[in-house]
Write an enzyme that holds these catalytic residues in place. Structure first.
Site, PDB file in Angstrom:
ATOM      1  N   ASN A  12      37.849  36.527  38.777  1.00 59.53           N
ATOM      2  CA  ASN A  12      38.900  35.619  38.315  1.00 59.53           C
ATOM      3  C   ASN A  12      39.618  35.023  39.526  1.00 59.53           C
ATOM      4  OD1 ASN A  12      40.998  34.336  37.033  1.00 59.53           O
ATOM      5  ND2 ASN A  12      42.055  36.232  36.428  1.00 59.53           N
ATOM      6  N   TRP A  13      39.288  33.777  39.826  1.00 61.88           N
ATOM      7  CA  TRP A  13      39.864  33.132  41.023  1.00 61.88           C
ATOM      8  C   TRP A  13      41.301  32.672  40.801  1.00 61.88           C
ATOM      9  CZ3 TRP A  13      35.502  29.403  43.248  1.00 61.88           C
ATOM     10  CH2 TRP A  13      34.399  30.177  43.621  1.00 61.88           C
ATOM     11  N   LYS A  14      41.753  32.706  39.540  1.00 61.90           N
ATOM     12  CA  LYS A  14      43.113  32.240  39.193  1.00 61.90           C
ATOM     13  C   LYS A  14      43.311  30.806  39.726  1.00 61.90           C
ATOM     14  CE  LYS A  14      44.451  37.021  39.023  1.00 61.90           C
ATOM     15  NZ  LYS A  14      45.498  38.018  39.045  1.00 61.90           N
ATOM     16  N   HIS A  99      44.786  36.337  29.354  1.00 61.02           N
ATOM     17  CA  HIS A  99      45.169  37.009  30.601  1.00 61.02           C
ATOM     18  C   HIS A  99      46.680  37.225  30.624  1.00 61.02           C
ATOM     19  CE1 HIS A  99      45.836  37.798  34.837  1.00 61.02           C
ATOM     20  NE2 HIS A  99      44.568  38.156  34.885  1.00 61.02           N
ATOM     21  N   GLU A 101      48.821  36.880  32.855  1.00 62.46           N
ATOM     22  CA  GLU A 101      49.616  35.825  33.507  1.00 62.46           C
ATOM     23  C   GLU A 101      49.891  34.686  32.523  1.00 62.46           C
ATOM     24  OE1 GLU A 101      47.050  35.463  36.904  1.00 62.46           O
ATOM     25  OE2 GLU A 101      47.777  37.393  37.638  1.00 62.46           O
ATOM     26  N   GLU A 172      43.546  45.579  31.488  1.00 57.36           N
ATOM     27  CA  GLU A 172      44.221  45.263  32.743  1.00 57.36           C
ATOM     28  C   GLU A 172      45.696  45.655  32.632  1.00 57.36           C
ATOM     29  OE1 GLU A 172      42.185  42.122  35.236  1.00 57.36           O
ATOM     30  OE2 GLU A 172      43.350  41.015  33.768  1.00 57.36           O
ATOM     31  N   GLY A 178      47.374  42.566  40.939  1.00 59.19           N
ATOM     32  CA  GLY A 178      47.879  41.941  42.168  1.00 59.19           C
ATOM     33  C   GLY A 178      48.895  42.779  42.917  1.00 59.19           C
ATOM     34  N   SER A 218      43.837  45.293  40.696  1.00 61.26           N
ATOM     35  CA  SER A 218      43.733  45.770  42.078  1.00 61.26           C
ATOM     36  C   SER A 218      42.404  46.467  42.373  1.00 61.26           C
ATOM     37  CB  SER A 218      44.918  46.668  42.438  1.00 61.26           C
ATOM     38  OG  SER A 218      46.125  45.908  42.421  1.00 61.26           O
ATOM     39  N   GLY A 239      40.446  40.065  40.648  1.00 66.56           N
ATOM     40  CA  GLY A 239      41.224  38.896  41.031  1.00 66.56           C
ATOM     41  C   GLY A 239      41.186  38.699  42.539  1.00 66.56           C
ATOM     42  N   GLY A 240      42.215  39.158  43.226  1.00 68.47           N
ATOM     43  CA  GLY A 240      42.374  38.919  44.662  1.00 68.47           C
ATOM     44  C   GLY A 240      41.130  39.200  45.496  1.00 68.47           C
TER      45      GLY A 240
HETATM   46  P1  PGA Z   1      43.804  41.589  40.877  1.00 67.69           P
HETATM   47  O1  PGA Z   1      43.782  40.688  39.543  1.00 67.69           O
HETATM   48  O2  PGA Z   1      42.387  42.094  41.065  1.00 67.69           O
HETATM   49  O3  PGA Z   1      44.237  40.663  41.961  1.00 67.69           O
HETATM   50  O4  PGA Z   1      44.747  42.702  40.630  1.00 67.69           O
HETATM   51  C1  PGA Z   1      43.038  41.052  38.413  1.00 67.69           C
HETATM   52  C2  PGA Z   1      43.234  40.040  37.332  1.00 67.69           C
HETATM   53  O5  PGA Z   1      44.339  39.542  37.137  1.00 67.69           O
HETATM   54  O6  PGA Z   1      42.288  39.663  36.621  1.00 67.69           O
END
Ligand code: PGA
Length: 262
Positions: A12-14, A99, A101, A172, A178, A218, A239-240
């Site tokens: 997930n590149w956001k 998600h 977010e 999640e 994050g 994470s 994500g990150g």
């Molecule tokens: P993260 O994000 O790996 O940066 O914690 C995961 C996500 O939001 O899908």
């Protein structure tokens, strides 16, 4: 054993990278690892909408899949700014829905998530990753299981057992996203077991076996093994760490090694 023979790693590149050239550089850098072991590890990339087409061209026939980070619940019409699942069909194989977010910053409710899941699944070439997870305050007060149960039940309220082969649920915990504070694998395992049970109660026991369940929050090259080797865990949502080509390549390698030993 996990339900699936193949692991799923969803990147997930956001809202990154902000430059289209950098998006193509990233996909080119991860492609060798991401396409090296497609029999054991399915990799799906979720770039921002404007980069989907360019990334699709680079992926070509590599076996690496493409997904969108969201979709709307109607197929067309006067919905300014929205993208329908129908528009994704044909060149995206995956779509991410619900998600945390989007729940936090865009006010997405369980009811909206349910409509999006149903709309996406009505497009037969799309598979869906529905995200669920408790906030820190729920985790601390011990009410996380109830929150996750409610999210799963509500999110699947318009689904049937027939959808389960194209349905993935990503657990999640919001406090782990994050933050560098990944969930204890034991906690992740218990919640993933709960998710399967709730899927069974909501759309049937067969679906509970067939649906895939991921952990996200994470995940990095150092801890991915502790999740992908869990029974009932079918992979990770990253994500990150998916924005760093070397680290993501290592995540694919470690996951492939775990699945190779099954
Ligand atoms: P993260 O994000 O790996 O940066 O914690 C995961 C996500 O939001 O899908």
């Amino acid at each position: 054993m996990a339900a699936a023979e193949k692991a799923l790693l969803a990147a997930n590149w956001k809202m990154n990278p902000t430059d289209g050239g950098a998006a193509l550089e990233l996909v080119n850098a991860i492609l060798p690892a991401a396409s090296s072991n497609v029999d054991q590890v399915e990799v799906a990339l979720f770039p921002p909408f404007p980069w989907l087409l360019g990334v699709a061209e680079v992926l070509g026939e590599s076996g690496v899949k493409l997904g969108a980070q969201d979709c709307f619940w109607e197929m067309s019409g006067a919905y300014t700014g929205e993208v329908s699942p129908k528009m994704l069909e044909g060149w995206c194989q995956w779509v991410l829905v619900g998600h945390s977010e989007r729940r936090a910053y865009l006010g997405e409710t369980d009811a909206m998530v349910a409509k999006k899941v149903a709309a996406a699944l009505s497009c037969e070439t799309l598979s869906v990753i529905m995200c669920v997870g408790e906030l820190d305050e729920h985790y601390v007060s011990g009410t996380g299981s109830e929150v996750v149960t409610t999210q799963v039940k509500a999110g699947l309220s318009s689904c049937s057992a027939d959808d389960s082969a194209r349905l993935v649920i990503a657990y999640e915990p919001v406090w782990a996203i994050g933050t560098g504070k990944s969930a204890d694998p034991e906690h992740a395992y218990k919640t993933m077991r709960l998710i399967r049970r709730v899927v069974g109660e909501t759309i049937g026991a067969g679906a509970a076996r067939q649906v895939r369940v991921l952990y996200g929050g994470s995940v990095n090259a150092g801890n991915v093994q502790s999740y992908v080797e869990l029974p009932l865990c079918d992979g990770c949502l990253i994500g990150g760490a998916s924005l760093k080509a070397d680290e993501f390549s290592e995540i694919v390698r470690v996951t492939g090694a775990v699945y190779g030993h099954r």
